[in-house]
Design a protein around this motif. Structure first.
Motif, PDB file in Angstrom:
ATOM      1  N   ILE A  70       0.604  -1.458  -0.044  1.00  0.00           N
ATOM      2  CA  ILE A  70      -0.042  -0.094   0.199  1.00  0.00           C
ATOM      3  C   ILE A  70       0.644   1.894   0.201  1.00  0.00           C
ATOM      4  CG2 ILE A  70      -1.762  -1.124   1.520  1.00  0.00           C
ATOM      5  CD1 ILE A  70      -0.918   0.137   4.094  1.00  0.00           C
ATOM      6  N   GLY A  90      -0.898  -4.119   3.115  1.00  0.00           N
ATOM      7  CA  GLY A  90      -2.361  -3.619   3.831  1.00  0.00           C
ATOM      8  C   GLY A  90      -3.096  -4.994   4.002  1.00  0.00           C
ATOM      9  N   VAL A  95      -2.023  -2.879   8.647  1.00  0.00           N
ATOM     10  CA  VAL A  95      -1.428  -2.912   7.745  1.00  0.00           C
ATOM     11  C   VAL A  95       0.050  -3.865   8.412  1.00  0.00           C
ATOM     12  CG1 VAL A  95      -2.289  -0.597   7.228  1.00  0.00           C
ATOM     13  CG2 VAL A  95      -0.751  -0.359   9.309  1.00  0.00           C
ATOM     14  N   TRP A 152       3.405   6.936   2.346  1.00  0.00           N
ATOM     15  CA  TRP A 152       3.127   5.915   2.915  1.00  0.00           C
ATOM     16  C   TRP A 152       2.719   7.061   4.447  1.00  0.00           C
ATOM     17  CZ3 TRP A 152       3.553   3.367   8.264  1.00  0.00           C
ATOM     18  CH2 TRP A 152       1.795   3.738   8.134  1.00  0.00           C
ATOM     19  N   TYR A 154       0.496   6.941   7.508  1.00  0.00           N
ATOM     20  CA  TYR A 154       0.178   6.251   8.795  1.00  0.00           C
ATOM     21  C   TYR A 154      -1.254   6.713   8.670  1.00  0.00           C
ATOM     22  CZ  TYR A 154       1.489   9.692  12.339  1.00  0.00           C
ATOM     23  OH  TYR A 154       0.880  10.430  13.149  1.00  0.00           O
ATOM     24  N   LYS A 156      -3.622   7.813   7.213  1.00  0.00           N
ATOM     25  CA  LYS A 156      -4.513   7.054   5.875  1.00  0.00           C
ATOM     26  C   LYS A 156      -4.681   6.027   5.700  1.00  0.00           C
ATOM     27  CE  LYS A 156      -3.808  11.526   2.743  1.00  0.00           C
ATOM     28  NZ  LYS A 156      -2.994  11.687   1.184  1.00  0.00           N
ATOM     29  N   SER A 157      -4.425   4.992   6.847  1.00  0.00           N
ATOM     30  CA  SER A 157      -4.223   3.347   6.634  1.00  0.00           C
ATOM     31  C   SER A 157      -5.166   3.942   8.188  1.00  0.00           C
ATOM     32  CB  SER A 157      -3.134   2.854   6.803  1.00  0.00           C
ATOM     33  OG  SER A 157      -2.958   2.954   6.206  1.00  0.00           O
ATOM     34  N   LYS A 219      -5.745  -1.427  12.535  1.00  0.00           N
ATOM     35  CA  LYS A 219      -6.971  -0.312  11.847  1.00  0.00           C
ATOM     36  C   LYS A 219      -7.801  -0.009  12.760  1.00  0.00           C
ATOM     37  CE  LYS A 219      -6.282  -1.491   7.009  1.00  0.00           C
ATOM     38  NZ  LYS A 219      -6.832  -1.237   5.644  1.00  0.00           N
TER      39      LYS A 219
END
Length: 247
Positions: A70, A90, A95, A152, A154, A156-157, A219
């Protein structure tokens, strides 16, 4: 902030430090601070009962054998590494990444973590305790994630300070929280206390593990207060059971 960050130029270090820590970071108070960790602190990992044993390292690793990348690219494990080799992968619920573990000894000044034991010690962490103070890396098992960047983000995860992370090393599983951020291009770091729990040398300048550490961040799993080890362990075990199909 990892000690290896200082392999970068002084200008980069000064410029990045404030951005990584964010406006919420607070300086350590003078004198001996009152411990933030509540009475429910546990030293060992959470365990299941005889009928339903705790999730094992093997069970968790079986779920992360393949990677659906991801991240837009890969991370280096150290500032002096020219090649980026670690992707962030992901699943529906988590993740994960497989890297090394450098030691984060920043935050509250303690006997283990201070300017004498760690020449690059910084008296703050990106996320604070429920009392608005820097985290205690010598007592609280936490993971450092890269600051948001082009590779990346984090956030947004579904991750934030206090999100629960299962950390695996040499057949052992420990549950920690996200407690600090590091350089935007480097991954693989945990607190002094997390290293101790995984039987990794926790010394801030000479310790750590060169490889073989798996981080599984769940998540939408934030716990409060962030400094409650017992809550992290209980919630981590619940999430791990669901992750391996035992939930």
């Amino acid at each position: 902030m990892r000690t290896r960050t200082f392999a970068l130029t002084a200008v980069t270090t000064v410029a990045c430090g404030a951005a990584l820590l964010g406006p919420a970071a607070l300086p350590a108070t003078a004198g001996v601070p009152v411990p933030d960790t509540p009475p429910d602190t546990r030293v060992g990992p959470a365990r299941g009962d005889v009928e339903d044993p705790a999730v094992s390292a093997e069970e968790l690793l079986a779920e992360v054998r393949s990677c659906r990348q991801i991240s837009r690219g890969k991370y280096r494990t150290d500032a002096n590494r020219s090649k980026a080799t670690v992707p962030v992968c992901g699943t529906t619920d988590a993740v994960f990444w497989k890297a090394d573990m450098d030691i984060d000894c920043d935050g509250r000044r303690t006997k283990a973590c201070n300017t004498t034991s760690d020449p690059y010690f910084q008296p703050q962490t990106a996320f604070q305790s429920s009392r608005g103070k820097p985290l205690d890396s010598a007592r609280l098992p936490f993971v450092v994630v890269p600051a948001p960047g082009r590779i990346w983000d984090y956030r947004k995860s579904g991750l934030t300070g206090g999100s629960v992370v299962a950390v695996i090393h040499k057949g052992e599983v420990r549950y920690a929280v996200i407690g600090d951020t590091g350089p935007a291009g480097i991954i693989g770091e945990g607190s002094y206390a997390l290293a101790q729990e995984l039987s990794i040398d926790p010394h801030p300048t000479t310790g750590g593990a060169a490889s073989g550490v798996t981080y599984i961040a769940f998540k939408d799993s934030r716990i409060s207060p962030i400094e409650s080890r017992a809550k992290a362990e209980r919630r981590g075990e619940e999430l791990a059971r669901a992750f391996v199909g035992r939930g």
